[in-house]
Scaffold this active site. Structure first.
Site, PDB file in Angstrom:
ATOM      1  N   PHE A 145      45.182  36.138  31.365  1.00 20.26           N
ATOM      2  CA  PHE A 145      44.658  35.731  32.562  1.00 20.26           C
ATOM      3  C   PHE A 145      43.744  36.516  33.156  1.00 20.26           C
ATOM      4  O   PHE A 145      43.833  37.604  33.551  1.00 20.26           O
ATOM      5  CB  PHE A 145      46.127  35.646  33.503  1.00 20.26           C
ATOM      6  CG  PHE A 145      45.936  35.118  34.949  1.00 20.26           C
ATOM      7  CD1 PHE A 145      46.087  33.939  34.946  1.00 20.26           C
ATOM      8  CD2 PHE A 145      45.474  35.831  35.972  1.00 20.26           C
ATOM      9  CE1 PHE A 145      45.928  33.254  36.350  1.00 20.26           C
ATOM     10  CE2 PHE A 145      45.325  35.458  37.191  1.00 20.26           C
ATOM     11  CZ  PHE A 145      45.426  34.079  37.307  1.00 20.26           C
ATOM     12  N   ASP A 230      39.494  43.911  31.409  1.00 20.34           N
ATOM     13  CA  ASP A 230      39.874  43.577  32.579  1.00 20.34           C
ATOM     14  C   ASP A 230      41.089  44.340  33.097  1.00 20.34           C
ATOM     15  O   ASP A 230      42.082  44.195  32.552  1.00 20.34           O
ATOM     16  CB  ASP A 230      40.449  41.872  32.404  1.00 20.34           C
ATOM     17  CG  ASP A 230      41.006  41.363  33.930  1.00 20.34           C
ATOM     18  OD1 ASP A 230      41.461  42.076  34.844  1.00 20.34           O
ATOM     19  OD2 ASP A 230      40.977  40.106  34.011  1.00 20.34           O
ATOM     20  N   LYS A 259      43.098  44.470  42.885  1.00 19.46           N
ATOM     21  CA  LYS A 259      44.684  44.374  43.130  1.00 19.46           C
ATOM     22  C   LYS A 259      44.907  45.821  43.832  1.00 19.46           C
ATOM     23  O   LYS A 259      44.549  45.959  44.893  1.00 19.46           O
ATOM     24  CB  LYS A 259      45.516  44.207  42.082  1.00 19.46           C
ATOM     25  CG  LYS A 259      45.543  42.716  41.550  1.00 19.46           C
ATOM     26  CD  LYS A 259      46.529  42.804  40.519  1.00 19.46           C
ATOM     27  CE  LYS A 259      46.877  41.186  40.082  1.00 19.46           C
ATOM     28  NZ  LYS A 259      47.385  40.328  41.216  1.00 19.46           N
TER      29      LYS A 259
END
Length: 402
Positions: A145, A230, A259
């Site tokens: 994702f 990532d 995040k």
């Protein structure tokens, strides 16, 4: 005072049902109805519009690394807003430069940073950087994702996310995650980059073999391709190290962050190391809000607080406490992950039922797959809070999976 207005921390007069009805009439239905309407947070706890208290074991999906209302972030954001808020990318600010320097330092030096507003945007910047190599093929992993914009979505594995919006940009080759042999077969001289998560979060906290990232580095280097990691979910202390790839010892070419970096303030970063730092030049990319003084001041506060409060060691300790306690339960097959990014693999594919029951019992977590729960609590989670999480979730498993 108008209905529903919050002043100086007082609870809104409306309850959750009333707020949800207003939500349905005003907010796009991209997420469905909210599970709760939250009004306040402190440390590892939040409160909803009906006055119920929850232990936040999801941390805004790995975002609130310092919990809710941490003084370091409040002070940094407040002070920065009082002096300088938004300036556009025609100018620079001290927090922007200092945060870029610190991220490059943490990643081993010799790099350049592009600041964005989210993980998806950080990945878009990295995607564009790969195009500057003169190659267009990207190798991505099944179960991955990377975001919801068109570029990041092209690299996201789940067909249900991608197919309604095809055709998507990029020539993407998919390989099984953790399979070094499959990766070696997929990479050749046409490949611009391999994109991998050190631990796959949305897939349910899936951990690859210990030598997987080292193999990816060897394979990409042999074919002149970039290694793009990532770290949107795994970075900034989440796994008990500054980055999820740290234990592997590899040096990637591109690292994307978001995040936890802002501790709740929107920020993303694409860090290009070594020669990759010169891939994007003037006019190649841009952003209006990315790297603004407020967000970067928050990022600096997060990094400094993780260091000053010893939160990397605390994250490892609390993560082991959760894993050890939950692994002992007869309804748990195993607990995956590192630090405070944990996947609880159940013996039955009823994770959604467990998640709902946990919310009713005052625990916030989520069920990314039918048989897995995901925990990503604040790094400030205390020993007592972790013990409460283990005992409460254990009782819920006994009840739901009896």
């Amino acid at each position: 005072m108008p209905e529903g207005v919050v002043i100086h921390g007082r609870e809104p007069r409306l309850g959750g049902a009333e707020w949800t009805e207003r939500y349905r009439g005003a907010v796009m239905n991209t997420f469905g109805d909210p599970q709760r309407v939250l009004v306040r947070g402190e440390g590892s706890h939040v409160w909803d519009a009906d006055g119920n208290t929850y232990l936040d074991l999801l941390g805004g999906i790995a975002v609130n690394v310092l919990g809710h209302g941490h003084p370091a972030i409040v002070d940094a954001v407040t002070s920065q807003l009082q002096s300088l808020g938004h300036i556009s990318n025609f100018f620079a600010s001290a927090p922007q430069i200092e945060l870029a320097e610190r991220l490059v330092e943490l990643l081993g030096g010799d790099g350049r940073v592009f600041f964005a507003n989210s993980g998806t945007e950080a990945n878009e910047a990295a995607f564009k950087a790969t195009r500057r190599t003169g190659r267009t093929t990207i190798v991505a992993a099944q179960g991955s994702f990377h975001g919801r914009t068109m570029g990041a979505l092209a690299l996201t594995s789940k067909a249900a996310y991608r197919e309604p919006f095809e055709p998507l940009p990029g020539d993407v080759r998919w390989v099984p995650y953790g399979d070094a042999a499959a990766l070696e077969e997929a990479v050749d001289e046409t490949v611009a980059a391999v994109i991998l998560e050190p631990i796959q979060g949305e897939a349910g906290v899936v951990v690859p073999p210990d030598d997987y990232l080292a193999a990816a580095r060897r394979i990409t280097s042999a074919h002149g391709a970039l290694l793009w990691l990532d770290e949107v979910q795994t970075g900034v202390g989440r796994t008990g190290d500054w980055f999820g790839h740290t234990p592997s010892g590899v040096r990637p070419d591109l690292v994307t962050l978001a995040k936890g970096l802002g501790g709740g303030i929107p920020i993303g970063a694409c860090v290009a190391l070594g020669e990759a730092g010169s891939l994007l030049g003037p006019g190649n990319h841009g952003t209006t809000f990315g790297g603004n003084p407020v967000a970067t001041a928050a990022g600096l506060a997060v990094l400094r607080t993780i260091e000053s409060e010893g939160l990397l060691a605390a994250t490892r300790a609390r993560g082991d406490q959760l894993a050890d306690g939950l692994s002992a339960h007869q309804r748990v097959e195993t607990v995956t992950g590192r630090g405070l990014l944990r996947g609880v693999v159940l013996t039955e594919p009823r994770a959604a039922e467990v998640q709902t029951a946990a919310l009713d019992a005052g625990l916030i977590l989520n069920a990314p797959t039918p048989d897995r729960l995901r925990l990503a609590p604040p790094l400030v989670l205390t020993e007592d809070e972790a013990a409460h999480a283990v005992s409460t979730l254990g009782a819920i498993l006994d009840e739901v999976l009896a």
